[in-house]
Design an enzyme around this catalytic site. Structure first.
Site, PDB file in Angstrom:
ATOM      1  N   ASP A  85       0.619  -1.334  -0.184  1.00  0.00           N
ATOM      2  CA  ASP A  85       0.051   0.215   0.204  1.00  0.00           C
ATOM      3  C   ASP A  85       0.781   0.927  -0.527  1.00  0.00           C
ATOM      4  O   ASP A  85       1.644   1.387   0.118  1.00  0.00           O
ATOM      5  CB  ASP A  85      -0.988   0.389   1.223  1.00  0.00           C
ATOM      6  CG  ASP A  85      -0.577  -0.291   2.455  1.00  0.00           C
ATOM      7  OD1 ASP A  85       0.471  -0.506   2.427  1.00  0.00           O
ATOM      8  OD2 ASP A  85      -0.626   0.265   3.629  1.00  0.00           O
ATOM      9  N   GLU A 142      -0.847  -1.866   5.063  1.00  0.00           N
ATOM     10  CA  GLU A 142      -0.113  -1.635   6.918  1.00  0.00           C
ATOM     11  C   GLU A 142       0.399  -0.543   7.406  1.00  0.00           C
ATOM     12  O   GLU A 142       0.208  -0.266   8.418  1.00  0.00           O
ATOM     13  CB  GLU A 142       1.626  -2.187   5.962  1.00  0.00           C
ATOM     14  CG  GLU A 142       2.239  -2.547   6.798  1.00  0.00           C
ATOM     15  CD  GLU A 142       2.635  -1.099   8.016  1.00  0.00           C
ATOM     16  OE1 GLU A 142       3.948  -0.830   8.875  1.00  0.00           O
ATOM     17  OE2 GLU A 142       3.291   0.133   6.934  1.00  0.00           O
ATOM     18  N   ARG A 182      17.769  -6.785  14.621  1.00  0.00           N
ATOM     19  CA  ARG A 182      18.161  -7.518  15.645  1.00  0.00           C
ATOM     20  C   ARG A 182      17.148  -8.586  16.771  1.00  0.00           C
ATOM     21  O   ARG A 182      16.239  -8.162  16.271  1.00  0.00           O
ATOM     22  CB  ARG A 182      18.121  -6.194  17.276  1.00  0.00           C
ATOM     23  CG  ARG A 182      16.835  -5.620  17.169  1.00  0.00           C
ATOM     24  CD  ARG A 182      16.709  -4.363  18.413  1.00  0.00           C
ATOM     25  NE  ARG A 182      17.151  -4.793  19.606  1.00  0.00           N
ATOM     26  CZ  ARG A 182      17.943  -4.787  20.404  1.00  0.00           C
ATOM     27  NH1 ARG A 182      19.206  -3.968  19.720  1.00  0.00           N
ATOM     28  NH2 ARG A 182      18.095  -5.096  21.396  1.00  0.00           N
TER      29      ARG A 182
END
Length: 409
Positions: A85, A142, A182
Site C-alpha cells: 500500500d 500496512e 536485532r
C-alpha cells in the site's frame, strides 16, 4: 553457497532488473492506499501465475499469497512477506514515474518491496533448488489499517502452514549494501490517545468566576504527561508520549471560555507492561487534573500495532543469509530499536521469524529523504540485493545446508 557464488547470484538476478524496474515504476505511478490495492494485486497475481506459482487472491480484501514447492525433498515451509500500500501524501519528486494520483504516493517504498518479492518468486520459480514450500505473502494496508492483522484473522497460517515467516523493509540512512536487524523487540507498539476535558465554559470577561474552565486542567496535563516517562517508566525501559493536536474554543471568539478542550497524541513502547503503565498513568493524570479544577476528563486510549519482536533463531538465520551476500561486517545484528511501528508484528506473534532492514542509501553529505516524506523515492539500485537476500534466505531455511544445520542443532 560461498561468497563467490553469492556474488554470482546477485549478477544473475540483475538480469531480471529491467522487468522488475518496469513493475516498480508502474506501481509507483499508480499508488493505492490500504485495502484499495486492486490494480497492484492484479499485477502481482498476473506475474505470479505467468511464472507458474499457485496463487490465492482476495485475502484481507486485496492480499495475495503465492506458493512454490521446491524440487528437493523436504516438508518445511516458510513465508516471505512484503507490503503493497501507499500513503496519503502529495508527491514532490518530479520523477518520470511519479504518482498519477494526486494526494497518494508510495512514500515508504512498498512499491520496491513488492518488486523485490516478485523478483524472488520469479527467480525461484526457475531455480527451485530447495526442499519444502515457500509462501510469498503480498500484504495490503500496512499503513495504519492493520492488513497484517486481518490476514492473520483470516487464517493465513492455517491456510498456508509455515514454520517461520520473514519480512524485509528498506531503510534510508543506511548505506546501500548494508543490512540491519536485532533479536527481541525491534519496533514499537503504536498507540493513540485522546483526552477531552469538559467544563461549563462561560464569559471570559464578565463571568470567569462563574465558569469551570477546561483549559486549566489542559494546561497542567501537558507538562504532567511527561512525568510519566521521567518518573513512572523504569529508567532502563524506553517509551514515548507525544502530543499531536490541541483544540479548544473558536479562534475568532476570544472572550468566551470554551466548555471543552481536546488533546490528542501518540504513545510508543516495547514492553507490554510499560504499554499498560502508559495507559494507566495517562488516565490517572488526566482524571486528577480535571478534578482539581471542577471539570471532567474523558480518556480514549486506543492500542495500535503491538511491538515487533524478532525471534533469536530466525534472526541468526537471516543475518547469515545477508552476510553470505555482503559479508558479516556489512550486517548490523544489534540495530538500536526504532520507535516506528509495523503490522508484521501480528505475524511474528503467530510464527517465529525476523524483520530485516535493507539500506536504501545515504548521500555523500550524510543527507537523505526519509520515509513518509514528499521527496522520498525507493532506491532501484538495491532491488537485486533485496531479491538475492530472499533467495539466500530460502537457501538457508530450506536448502541442503539447512538440513546440516538442523542436524547439528
Amino acid at each position: 553457497m560461498g561468497d563467490r557464488l553469492k556474488h554470482e547470484l546477485v549478477k544473475e538476478i540483475e538480469k531480471l532488473l529491467p522487468e522488475l524496474l518496469e513493475i516498480r515504476h508502474a506501481i509507483h505511478a499508480n499508488p493505492e492506499t490500504g485495502f484499495e490495492e486492486h490494480e497492484t494485486a492484479a499485477l502481482v497475481s498476473e506475474k505470479l501465475k505467468a511464472w507458474g506459482l499457485e496463487v490465492e487472491e482476495g485475502i484481507a480484501t486485496t492480499g495475495v499469497v503465492a506458493s512454490l514447492k521446491g524440487r528437493l525433498p523436504g516438508q518445511r515451509a516458510i513465508g516471505l512477506r512484503c507490503d503493497m500500500d501507499a500513503l496519503d501524501i502529495v508527491e514532490k519528486t518530479g520523477l518520470p514515474y511519479a504518482s498519477k494520483k494526486r494526494g497518494k504516493m508510495h512514500a515508504c517504498g512498498h512499491d520496491g518491496h513488492t518488486a523485490m518479492l516478485l523478483g524472488a518468486a520469479h527467480y525461484l520459480s526457475e531455480n527451485p533448488d530447495f526442499g519444502g514450500t515457500v509462501h510469498f505473502i503480498f500484504q495490503p494496508a500496512e499503513e495504519g489499517l492493520g492488513g497484517g492483522r486481518v490476514m492473520v484473522e483470516e487464517n493465513l497460517f492455517e491456510r498456508f502452514p509455515m514454520d517461520a515467516v520473514y519480512g524485509l523493509h528498506n531503510k534510508p540512512g543506511i548505506p546501500v549494501g548494508q543490512f540491519a536487524t536485532r533479536p527481541g523487540a525491534m519496533l514499537a507498539a503504536t498507540d493513540s490517545w485522546t483526552v477531552t476535558f469538559q467544563g461549563t465554559g462561560g464569559h471570559g470577561g464578565s463571568g470567569p468566576h462563574l465558569s469551570t474552565d477546561p483549559t486549566m486542567p489542559l494546561g497542567h496535563f501537558i507538562p504532567a504527561l511527561q512525568s510519566i516517562i521521567g518518573r513512572s517508566v523504569p529508567a532502563l525501559e524506553s517509551a514515548v508520549l507525544s502530543i499531536g493536536h490541541i483544540q479548544a474554543g473558536e479562534p475568532g471568539v476570544t472572550n468566551v471560555i470554551p466548555s471543552e478542550a481536546v488533546v490528542c497524541g501518540t504513545a510508543r513502547s516495547y514492553d507490554p507492561d510499560v504499554r499498560g503503565l502508559l495507559e494507566k498513568r495517562l488516565n490517572e493524570i488526566a482524571t486528577a487534573s480535571a478534578q482539581a479544577y471542577g471539570c471532567t476528563a474523558l480518556v480514549n486510549y486506543e492500542r495500535g500495532y503491538p511491538s515487533l519482536v524478532n525471534h533469536d533463531e530466525q534472526v541468526q538465520i537471516a543475518v547469515e543469509a545477508a552476510a553470505d551476500l555482503v559479508g558479516k561486517d556489512q550486517v548490523n545484528d544489534r540495530l538500536t530499536p526504532i520507535t516506528a511501528g509495523e503490522d508484521f508484528s501480528y505475524m511474528l506473534q503467530q510464527r517465529p521469524g525476523c524483520f530485516m532492514m535493507l539500506g536504501n542509501g545515504v548521500g555523500q553529505d550524510g543527507k537523505f529523504n526519509n520515509l513518509h516524506t514528499p521527496l522520498y523515492d525507493f532506491n532501484d539500485e538495491i532491488i537485486p540485493l533485496g531479491v538475492a537476500y530472499w533467495v539466500s534466505l530460502v537457501g538457508a531455511e530450506l536448502g541442503p545446508q539447512s538440513l546440516e544445520r538442523r542436524d547439528a542443532a
